[in-house]
Motif scaffolding. Sequence first.
Motif, PDB file in Angstrom:
ATOM      1  N   SER A 249       2.986   9.292  -0.463  1.00 12.68           N
ATOM      2  CA  SER A 249       2.161   8.099  -0.728  1.00 12.68           C
ATOM      3  C   SER A 249       2.994   6.967  -1.311  1.00 12.68           C
ATOM      4  O   SER A 249       4.111   7.163  -1.795  1.00 12.68           O
ATOM      5  N   CYS A 250       2.418   5.783  -1.235  1.00 12.06           N
ATOM      6  CA  CYS A 250       3.053   4.612  -1.863  1.00 12.06           C
ATOM      7  C   CYS A 250       1.937   3.711  -2.397  1.00 12.06           C
ATOM      8  O   CYS A 250       0.814   3.744  -1.891  1.00 12.06           O
ATOM      9  N   PRO A 251       2.242   2.925  -3.430  1.00 16.39           N
ATOM     10  CA  PRO A 251       1.181   2.076  -3.990  1.00 16.39           C
ATOM     11  C   PRO A 251       0.860   0.895  -3.077  1.00 16.39           C
ATOM     12  O   PRO A 251       1.727   0.400  -2.364  1.00 16.39           O
ATOM     13  N   VAL A 252      -0.408   0.478  -3.117  1.00 11.12           N
ATOM     14  CA  VAL A 252      -0.796  -0.757  -2.427  1.00 11.12           C
ATOM     15  C   VAL A 252      -1.067  -1.775  -3.531  1.00 11.12           C
ATOM     16  O   VAL A 252      -1.974  -1.587  -4.352  1.00 11.12           O
ATOM     17  N   LYS A 253      -0.248  -2.823  -3.563  1.00  9.67           N
ATOM     18  CA  LYS A 253      -0.379  -3.784  -4.665  1.00  9.67           C
ATOM     19  C   LYS A 253      -1.579  -4.697  -4.430  1.00  9.67           C
ATOM     20  O   LYS A 253      -2.096  -4.795  -3.319  1.00  9.67           O
ATOM     21  N   GLN A 254      -1.967  -5.417  -5.470  1.00 11.95           N
ATOM     22  CA  GLN A 254      -3.145  -6.282  -5.360  1.00 11.95           C
ATOM     23  C   GLN A 254      -2.965  -7.396  -4.332  1.00 11.95           C
ATOM     24  O   GLN A 254      -3.874  -7.745  -3.604  1.00 11.95           O
ATOM     25  N   ASN A 255      -1.729  -7.928  -4.295  1.00 10.81           N
ATOM     26  CA  ASN A 255      -1.473  -9.030  -3.358  1.00 10.81           C
ATOM     27  C   ASN A 255      -0.806  -8.559  -2.067  1.00 10.81           C
ATOM     28  O   ASN A 255      -0.167  -9.336  -1.370  1.00 10.81           O
ATOM     29  N   GLU A 256      -0.958  -7.288  -1.763  1.00  7.19           N
ATOM     30  CA  GLU A 256      -0.273  -6.701  -0.594  1.00  7.19           C
ATOM     31  C   GLU A 256      -0.752  -7.367   0.691  1.00  7.19           C
ATOM     32  O   GLU A 256      -1.952  -7.594   0.873  1.00  7.19           O
ATOM     33  N   SER A 257       0.190  -7.665   1.587  1.00  4.30           N
ATOM     34  CA  SER A 257      -0.206  -8.193   2.901  1.00  4.30           C
ATOM     35  C   SER A 257      -0.034  -7.075   3.921  1.00  4.30           C
ATOM     36  O   SER A 257       0.658  -6.080   3.663  1.00  4.30           O
ATOM     37  N   VAL A 258      -0.638  -7.268   5.081  1.00  5.71           N
ATOM     38  CA  VAL A 258      -0.518  -6.263   6.144  1.00  5.71           C
ATOM     39  C   VAL A 258       0.965  -6.050   6.455  1.00  5.71           C
ATOM     40  O   VAL A 258       1.430  -4.908   6.604  1.00  5.71           O
ATOM     41  N   GLU A 259       1.705  -7.158   6.520  1.00  5.89           N
ATOM     42  CA  GLU A 259       3.135  -7.073   6.880  1.00  5.89           C
ATOM     43  C   GLU A 259       3.929  -6.300   5.835  1.00  5.89           C
ATOM     44  O   GLU A 259       4.735  -5.438   6.178  1.00  5.89           O
ATOM     45  N   SER A 260       3.660  -6.615   4.541  1.00  7.95           N
ATOM     46  CA  SER A 260       4.466  -5.936   3.507  1.00  7.95           C
ATOM     47  C   SER A 260       4.119  -4.449   3.456  1.00  7.95           C
ATOM     48  O   SER A 260       4.997  -3.608   3.256  1.00  7.95           O
TER      49      SER A 260
END
Length: 285
Positions: A249-260
């Motif tokens: 797993s990896c974290p999904v940040k609050q400002n995560e974009s589809v690309e990142s």
Amino acid sequence: MLQKLKQRWGVNTLNLLLIICTFAIGGSLCGKAGVKLLELTELDKNVWWWILYVVLVTLLWPFFVLTISIPLGQFVFFKKYLIKVWGRMCGNQIAALNVAIFSSGAGSNAQKIINYFKNVSTVNIALIVCNNPKAGVLAIAKNESIPCLIIEKKQFENGDSYLQQLKEHKISFIALAGFLWKIPMAIINTYPHKIVNIHPALLPKYGGKGMYGNYIHQAIIDNKETESGITIHYVDEWYDHGNTILQISCPVKQNESVESLAKKIHVLEHQHYPATIATLLEKLK
Ligand code: GRF
């Protein structure tokens, strides 16, 4: 005959001609070099001369063909060819396991798998299977001199599912890497526990038909998930369903974009998929 060679080596007519030229030029230069070296010994041309000649030519041949293959653009082919020949000469009792990669897209995972096994003499990436004639993975296959099989939906789903071709290439393991069609039962039954897939999310969430690529990452962001990841799993008759082999797993940040997110997931895939396949193949040997 030429057609058969083209199929067996997975090359086009031009490459086949260049390969034949490499064999011819490399071979004759090697023969000449052998004679010149023996002239230095001033040996009579008796049986010992011929024995020495054969030994010398056998030792020099790989060096000559590899050197000639560089200007003729056939280095990758000959490197692989010589590794195979060397393996056979050393009496590699364990025959190489032939792996097919099924891919529909860019093929970055396919490339990582190919790279990983390049110098592993017991594993041979023997075939790329692709349903999309415009897919980037086809350029990778060409570049790596790996045979390609472009498949058509009707035959894949309702025909013989290309089992004959898989058999011809002696495929014993299949890795799906961004392959978008469901694997038909005929193939699943022929390769029990020998087909794996990588999915860019933590299954069972975000799997199933239509859940691929950026659709998955978008859904994860829309649902405000705080983590995503990858799942490597066996393939069964349902989409993204077979037993899990590995999840990271990896974290999904609050400002995560589809690309990142896609980028992060690709890094994880490239890091873990080839090594996981290697572990599974180890168990098959
Ligand atoms: C990967 O994200 C994989 O998880 C999914 O399809 C994508 C293929 O990417 N099944 P690539 O073609 O290997 O770059």
